[in-house]
Write a protein that holds these residues in place. Structure first.
Motif, PDB file in Angstrom:
ATOM      1  N   SER A 140       0.827  -1.209   0.000  1.00  0.00           N
ATOM      2  CA  SER A 140       0.000   0.000   0.000  1.00  0.00           C
ATOM      3  C   SER A 140       0.859   1.256   0.000  1.00  0.00           C
ATOM      4  O   SER A 140       0.518   2.253  -0.643  1.00  0.00           O
ATOM      5  CB  SER A 140      -0.972   0.007   1.188  1.00  0.00           C
ATOM      6  OG  SER A 140      -0.283   0.111   2.417  1.00  0.00           O
ATOM      7  N   ARG A 194     -12.117  -3.611   2.785  1.00  0.00           N
ATOM      8  CA  ARG A 194     -12.231  -2.163   2.546  1.00  0.00           C
ATOM      9  C   ARG A 194     -11.207  -1.423   3.397  1.00  0.00           C
ATOM     10  O   ARG A 194     -10.598  -0.434   2.955  1.00  0.00           O
ATOM     11  CB  ARG A 194     -13.656  -1.684   2.861  1.00  0.00           C
ATOM     12  CG  ARG A 194     -14.725  -2.315   1.989  1.00  0.00           C
ATOM     13  CD  ARG A 194     -16.075  -1.645   2.169  1.00  0.00           C
ATOM     14  NE  ARG A 194     -16.659  -1.793   3.494  1.00  0.00           N
ATOM     15  CZ  ARG A 194     -17.411  -2.825   3.880  1.00  0.00           C
ATOM     16  NH1 ARG A 194     -17.643  -3.830   3.038  1.00  0.00           N
ATOM     17  NH2 ARG A 194     -17.918  -2.877   5.097  1.00  0.00           N
ATOM     18  N   GLU A 236      -7.904  -1.284   1.713  1.00  0.00           N
ATOM     19  CA  GLU A 236      -7.872  -0.282   0.645  1.00  0.00           C
ATOM     20  C   GLU A 236      -7.775   1.127   1.209  1.00  0.00           C
ATOM     21  O   GLU A 236      -7.027   1.969   0.684  1.00  0.00           O
ATOM     22  CB  GLU A 236      -9.118  -0.396  -0.235  1.00  0.00           C
ATOM     23  CG  GLU A 236      -9.123   0.607  -1.382  1.00  0.00           C
ATOM     24  CD  GLU A 236     -10.358   0.514  -2.263  1.00  0.00           C
ATOM     25  OE1 GLU A 236     -10.595   1.443  -3.050  1.00  0.00           O
ATOM     26  OE2 GLU A 236     -11.089  -0.494  -2.155  1.00  0.00           O
TER      27      GLU A 236
END
Length: 329
Positions: A82, A308, A311
């Motif tokens: 990420s 989620r 993300e």
């Protein structure tokens, strides 16, 4: 550039410069450095970046020409990828180093590795298995270091994305009851999250196997900040009052023997049947990776927020990199 990402009403009413300037060039080592104003600024920027990515609007000149050094002495999927995705979406580039394919194998010290990598990059993201190692490394770096986890110590960017997730999923953090389950002794994610939650009006509930409870020093710290804390014997007791169920895995790598690890496993598992005890608005979070503590049968439940959550981490790390490195004007 930071100002341009905010709606005109927000940009005019709340200039970004005072908070952004306070993070520019700074190490991100512990959640204790953050104020409520920092969090609001980070989260507002993360929301705007999330919106731009969703609309496929370009962001690649944001950190163009900047380089991030990704240094992981422990394995990682979400944090490493990420951060890399965040830097690349903003137009920057990433160089990598780990202990298995670098001069660490020849005996190079952490301090020397950091001093070298600082010369190649504009910002360093560092994970290390030793608590306090990231802070020690920061003393030898002329470029900002972001703590990506230091053993059983802290994981400040995970705590930021966890609170951002709660805000995005529920709409607020204040007034919520958050139940932390699993290996609370060794879980750096819950250590950092609990400390950062002292900036809000919340109640914390703890559910853990024997001898894996929240460390006493953290319990005392939260108590000194006025946080109401409860130790619960079972998830069945905790779920009816839970707004956020924060699951963690039993960390095999932190145990001295396989026997001790096995004794700690299997006590608390989220299943569709168990979650009938929780509210329809309860969300389930997990820093991942999961092992057995959340049944895959629960993944289709709208309350399953953990993917989620992963993300959301990219958007929060995009915001942090933009504020720490400094966006192009």
């Amino acid at each position: 550039m930071l100002r341009e990402l905010l709606p005109k009403s927000q940009a005019a009413a709340a200039p970004i410069s005072p908070v952004a300037h306070s993070l520019l060039g700074k190490h991100i080592l512990s959640v204790d450095m953050f104020t409520k104003e920092h969090l609001n600024e980070i989260f507002n920027l993360a929301q705007m970046l999330k919106s731009r990515v969703a609309k496929d609007r370009p962001l690649d000149d944001f950190l163009r020409g900047k380089i991030m050094a990704s240094i992981f002495y422990e394995v990682s999927t979400r944090t490493s990828c990420s951060f890399a995705a965040a830097m690349q979406r903003l137009g920057g580039r990433v160089i990598y180093m780990d202990q298995t394919s670098s001069s660490v194998k020849k005996g190079e010290t952490l301090e020397d590795s950091i001093a070298v990598m600082a010369g190649y990059s504009d910002v360093i993201v560092l994970r290390h298995p030793e608590p306090g190692a990231v802070s020690r490394a920061a003393n030898h770096s002329r470029k900002p270091i972001l703590n990506a986890g230091d053993g059983v110590g802290e994981h400040p960017t995970q705590a930021l994305l966890d609170i951002f997730t709660i805000r995005e999923e529920i709409g607020t953090v204040n007034g919520l009851t958050i139940t932390m389950v699993g290996d609370l002794k060794n879980g750096r994610t819950v250590h950092s999250l609990a400390r950062l939650l002292t900036l809000y009006n919340i109640t914390l509930q703890y559910v853990s196997p024997p001898n894996l409870g929240m460390p006493e020093e953290i319990v005392r710290y939260l108590a000194s900040k006025g946080v109401l804390q409860k130790t619960m014997s079972s998830m069945e007791d905790a779920l009816p009052t839970t707004d956020v169920l924060y699951m963690t895995r039993i960390q095999k790598e932190r145990f001295a023997s396989e026997e001790e690890y096995q004794k700690a496993c299997g006590h608390f598992v989220v299943t569709p049947k168990l979650m009938t005890l929780a509210s329809r608005r309860t969300i389930v979070m997990h820093p991942l990776p999961r092992v057995f503590e959340i049944s895959k049968e629960f993944d289709s439940d709208p309350r399953a927020a953990y993917f989620r959550q992963a993300e959301y981490g990219m958007y929060v790390r995009m915001a942090l990199l933009a504020m720490v490195v400094g966006a192009r004007n």
